[in-house]
Write a protein that holds these residues in place. Structure first.
Motif, PDB file in Angstrom:
ATOM      1  N   LYS A   1       1.280   9.738   6.707  1.00  0.00           N
ATOM      2  CA  LYS A   1       1.158   8.246   7.265  1.00  0.00           C
ATOM      3  C   LYS A   1      -0.160   7.957   7.935  1.00  0.00           C
ATOM      4  CE  LYS A   1       5.544   8.927   7.715  1.00  0.00           C
ATOM      5  NZ  LYS A   1       6.746   7.707   6.888  1.00  0.00           N
ATOM      6  N   GLY A   2      -0.983   8.893   7.106  1.00  0.00           N
ATOM      7  CA  GLY A   2      -2.697   8.592   7.924  1.00  0.00           C
ATOM      8  C   GLY A   2      -3.616   7.448   7.231  1.00  0.00           C
ATOM      9  N   GLU A   3      -3.774   6.851   8.170  1.00  0.00           N
ATOM     10  CA  GLU A   3      -4.442   5.427   8.159  1.00  0.00           C
ATOM     11  C   GLU A   3      -5.426   5.136   6.713  1.00  0.00           C
ATOM     12  OE1 GLU A   3      -7.712   1.757   9.894  1.00  0.00           O
ATOM     13  OE2 GLU A   3      -7.090   3.802  11.217  1.00  0.00           O
ATOM     14  N   GLU A   4      -6.046   6.603   6.240  1.00  0.00           N
ATOM     15  CA  GLU A   4      -6.625   6.077   5.052  1.00  0.00           C
ATOM     16  C   GLU A   4      -5.648   6.048   3.620  1.00  0.00           C
ATOM     17  OE1 GLU A   4     -10.199   5.517   3.104  1.00  0.00           O
ATOM     18  OE2 GLU A   4      -9.901   5.451   5.260  1.00  0.00           O
ATOM     19  N   PHE A   5      -4.864   6.878   4.190  1.00  0.00           N
ATOM     20  CA  PHE A   5      -4.340   7.209   2.765  1.00  0.00           C
ATOM     21  C   PHE A   5      -2.883   5.685   2.848  1.00  0.00           C
ATOM     22  CE2 PHE A   5      -0.304   7.950   0.643  1.00  0.00           C
ATOM     23  CZ  PHE A   5      -0.454   9.202  -0.757  1.00  0.00           C
ATOM     24  N   THR A   6      -2.689   5.469   3.888  1.00  0.00           N
ATOM     25  CA  THR A   6      -1.756   4.401   3.032  1.00  0.00           C
ATOM     26  C   THR A   6      -2.300   3.498   3.030  1.00  0.00           C
ATOM     27  OG1 THR A   6      -0.520   5.535   6.092  1.00  0.00           O
ATOM     28  CG2 THR A   6      -0.681   2.589   5.697  1.00  0.00           C
ATOM     29  N   LYS A   7      -3.814   2.891   3.445  1.00  0.00           N
ATOM     30  CA  LYS A   7      -4.533   2.260   2.840  1.00  0.00           C
ATOM     31  C   LYS A   7      -4.536   1.882   0.766  1.00  0.00           C
ATOM     32  CE  LYS A   7      -8.112   1.490   6.383  1.00  0.00           C
ATOM     33  NZ  LYS A   7      -9.866   1.613   6.550  1.00  0.00           N
ATOM     34  N   LYS A   8      -4.414   3.157   0.498  1.00  0.00           N
ATOM     35  CA  LYS A   8      -4.076   3.289  -0.292  1.00  0.00           C
ATOM     36  C   LYS A   8      -3.082   2.952  -1.095  1.00  0.00           C
ATOM     37  CE  LYS A   8      -7.583   7.181  -0.553  1.00  0.00           C
ATOM     38  NZ  LYS A   8      -8.858   6.076  -0.853  1.00  0.00           N
ATOM     39  N   ASN A   9      -2.076   3.425  -0.414  1.00  0.00           N
ATOM     40  CA  ASN A   9      -0.960   3.184  -0.804  1.00  0.00           C
ATOM     41  C   ASN A   9       0.509   2.602   0.629  1.00  0.00           C
ATOM     42  OD1 ASN A   9       2.127   3.090  -1.776  1.00  0.00           O
ATOM     43  ND2 ASN A   9       2.250   5.095  -2.296  1.00  0.00           N
ATOM     44  N   PRO A  10       0.493   1.442   1.126  1.00  0.00           N
ATOM     45  CA  PRO A  10       1.482   1.642   1.792  1.00  0.00           C
ATOM     46  C   PRO A  10       3.010   1.708   2.209  1.00  0.00           C
ATOM     47  CG  PRO A  10       0.506  -0.543   0.945  1.00  0.00           C
ATOM     48  CD  PRO A  10       0.045   0.531  -0.122  1.00  0.00           C
ATOM     49  N   ALA A  11       3.309   2.435   1.222  1.00  0.00           N
ATOM     50  CA  ALA A  11       4.345   2.793   1.163  1.00  0.00           C
ATOM     51  C   ALA A  11       4.877   4.882   1.704  1.00  0.00           C
ATOM     52  CB  ALA A  11       5.111   2.523  -0.533  1.00  0.00           C
ATOM     53  N   GLN A  12       2.967   5.048   1.970  1.00  0.00           N
ATOM     54  CA  GLN A  12       3.560   6.535   1.628  1.00  0.00           C
ATOM     55  C   GLN A  12       3.840   7.819   1.149  1.00  0.00           C
ATOM     56  OE1 GLN A  12       4.370   5.512   6.433  1.00  0.00           O
ATOM     57  NE2 GLN A  12       1.714   5.221   6.752  1.00  0.00           N
ATOM     58  N   ARG A  13       3.867   7.086   0.180  1.00  0.00           N
ATOM     59  CA  ARG A  13       4.054   8.003  -0.985  1.00  0.00           C
ATOM     60  C   ARG A  13       2.996   8.879  -1.805  1.00  0.00           C
ATOM     61  NH1 ARG A  13       7.958   7.498   2.288  1.00  0.00           N
ATOM     62  NH2 ARG A  13       9.660   7.565   2.184  1.00  0.00           N
ATOM     63  N   ILE A  14       3.582   9.531  -2.670  1.00  0.00           N
ATOM     64  CA  ILE A  14       2.800  10.002  -3.323  1.00  0.00           C
ATOM     65  C   ILE A  14       3.724  10.693  -4.916  1.00  0.00           C
ATOM     66  CG2 ILE A  14       1.120  11.578  -2.745  1.00  0.00           C
ATOM     67  CD1 ILE A  14       2.777  13.892  -2.680  1.00  0.00           C
ATOM     68  N   PRO A  15       3.090  10.181  -5.969  1.00  0.00           N
ATOM     69  CA  PRO A  15       1.469   9.899  -6.580  1.00  0.00           C
ATOM     70  C   PRO A  15       0.881   8.861  -6.405  1.00  0.00           C
ATOM     71  CG  PRO A  15       2.815  10.544  -8.810  1.00  0.00           C
ATOM     72  CD  PRO A  15       3.317  10.287  -7.828  1.00  0.00           C
ATOM     73  N   VAL A  16      -0.741   8.882  -6.389  1.00  0.00           N
ATOM     74  CA  VAL A  16      -0.982   7.742  -6.236  1.00  0.00           C
ATOM     75  C   VAL A  16      -2.649   8.239  -7.413  1.00  0.00           C
ATOM     76  CG1 VAL A  16      -2.719   5.951  -4.589  1.00  0.00           C
ATOM     77  CG2 VAL A  16      -0.366   6.550  -3.970  1.00  0.00           C
ATOM     78  N   LEU A  17      -2.884   7.334  -7.838  1.00  0.00           N
ATOM     79  CA  LEU A  17      -3.483   7.219  -9.349  1.00  0.00           C
ATOM     80  C   LEU A  17      -4.423   5.998  -8.010  1.00  0.00           C
ATOM     81  CD1 LEU A  17      -5.275   8.529 -11.706  1.00  0.00           C
ATOM     82  CD2 LEU A  17      -3.880   6.053 -12.712  1.00  0.00           C
ATOM     83  N   GLU A  18      -5.990   6.731  -7.877  1.00  0.00           N
ATOM     84  CA  GLU A  18      -7.164   5.597  -7.417  1.00  0.00           C
ATOM     85  C   GLU A  18      -8.861   5.520  -9.095  1.00  0.00           C
ATOM     86  OE1 GLU A  18     -10.317   5.223  -3.752  1.00  0.00           O
ATOM     87  OE2 GLU A  18      -9.558   6.923  -4.337  1.00  0.00           O
ATOM     88  N   LEU A  19      -8.459   4.346  -9.301  1.00  0.00           N
ATOM     89  CA  LEU A  19      -8.939   4.534 -10.384  1.00  0.00           C
ATOM     90  C   LEU A  19     -10.733   4.618 -10.434  1.00  0.00           C
ATOM     91  CD1 LEU A  19      -7.240   1.752 -12.392  1.00  0.00           C
ATOM     92  CD2 LEU A  19      -7.067   3.712 -12.546  1.00  0.00           C
ATOM     93  N   ASP A  20     -11.718   4.411 -10.573  1.00  0.00           N
ATOM     94  CA  ASP A  20     -13.231   4.292 -10.498  1.00  0.00           C
ATOM     95  C   ASP A  20     -13.284   2.900  -9.488  1.00  0.00           C
ATOM     96  OD1 ASP A  20     -13.201   6.718 -11.377  1.00  0.00           O
ATOM     97  OD2 ASP A  20     -14.179   6.199 -13.222  1.00  0.00           O
ATOM     98  N   GLY A  21     -12.492   2.009 -10.181  1.00  0.00           N
ATOM     99  CA  GLY A  21     -13.639   0.674  -9.560  1.00  0.00           C
ATOM    100  C   GLY A  21     -12.860   0.443  -7.908  1.00  0.00           C
ATOM    101  N   GLY A  22     -12.124   2.071  -7.092  1.00  0.00           N
ATOM    102  CA  GLY A  22     -11.384   1.413  -6.135  1.00  0.00           C
ATOM    103  C   GLY A  22     -10.090   1.222  -6.227  1.00  0.00           C
ATOM    104  N   THR A  23      -9.413   0.622  -7.477  1.00  0.00           N
ATOM    105  CA  THR A  23      -8.221  -0.179  -7.662  1.00  0.00           C
ATOM    106  C   THR A  23      -7.032   1.397  -7.755  1.00  0.00           C
ATOM    107  OG1 THR A  23      -8.379  -1.732  -9.039  1.00  0.00           O
ATOM    108  CG2 THR A  23      -6.078  -0.862  -9.151  1.00  0.00           C
TER     109      THR A  23
END
Length: 209
Positions: free
Chosen positions: A39-61
């Protein structure tokens, strides 16, 4: 590249098994969803659905959703294919993986998320009747998979695929969800023995991939 994950959660486990099958190493970041880190702001930026897993690519995608992450790795690392080789195989794998998700995995997840007291803070509203309603649905989905395994070596046919990973993780999650697996599912039991002999399954959950 980083994989945001939690080693005990079923969907991240699907990705970990997939990566081990393809012999891919990825840096992992453990996310403690029980402490509200999703639910944190930083993670929500990565996935607005607030679920894992999330893969963050080197370019930020950031890529979320289990199968989407697996498809990315399948495209980037085509050796040891887990989505099929031919057009027919790919369509069949897609079909059985989706059937497994909709008719078995999701009902098991609903039983757990809406029935387990520890999930009350994460699943709002937590509806106990929905947990009860999904219990027979999970068994029906498991019977469907068993019927296929009575005829085929693996869930999507004669080749191991992502559909087997999805089904296996669902079967193992039945225990914490307290979904009793019926006796007499001979195809399923034969397949489970084969699955648990695979290095990707036998590997410890704490493996980096």
């Amino acid at each position: 590249m980083k994989l945001y994950t939690h080693e005990q959660a079923p969907n991240p486990r699907r990705v970990h098994i997939f990566l081990r099958e393809k012999q891919i190493k990825v840096e992992t970041v453990q996310v403690d969803f029980m402490k509200g880190e999703l639910k944190g702001e930083e993670f929500t930026k990565k996935n607005p659905a607030q679920r894992i897993p999330v893969l963050e690519l080197d370019g930020g995608t950031c890529i979320s959703e289990t199968v989407a992450i697996c498809r990315y790795f399948e495209e980037m690392y085509p050796l040891r294919p887990l989505f099929g080789l031919t057009a027919v195989e790919r369509a069949t794998v897609e079909m059985w993986n989706r059937r497994t998700e909709l008719n078995f995995l999701m009902p098991v997840f609903h039983v757990f998320r809406h029935g387990h007291p520890a999930m009350a803070e994460l699943e709002k509203p937590q509806i106990e009747e929905w947990s009860k309603a999904n219990r027979p649905k999970a068994i029906e989905g498991l019977a469907m998979i068993n019927d296929q395994l009575e005829k085929k070596q693996f869930v999507a046919g004669d080749r191991f695929s992502i559909a087997d990973i999805s089904a296996y993780v669902g079967v193992k999650f039945c225990r914490p969800a307290k979904v009793d697996i019926p006796e007499g599912l001979d195809g399923l039991q034969r397949w489970l023995k084969v699955m648990e002999e695979r290095p990707s399954i036998a590997a410890k959950a704490t493996s980096p991939a």
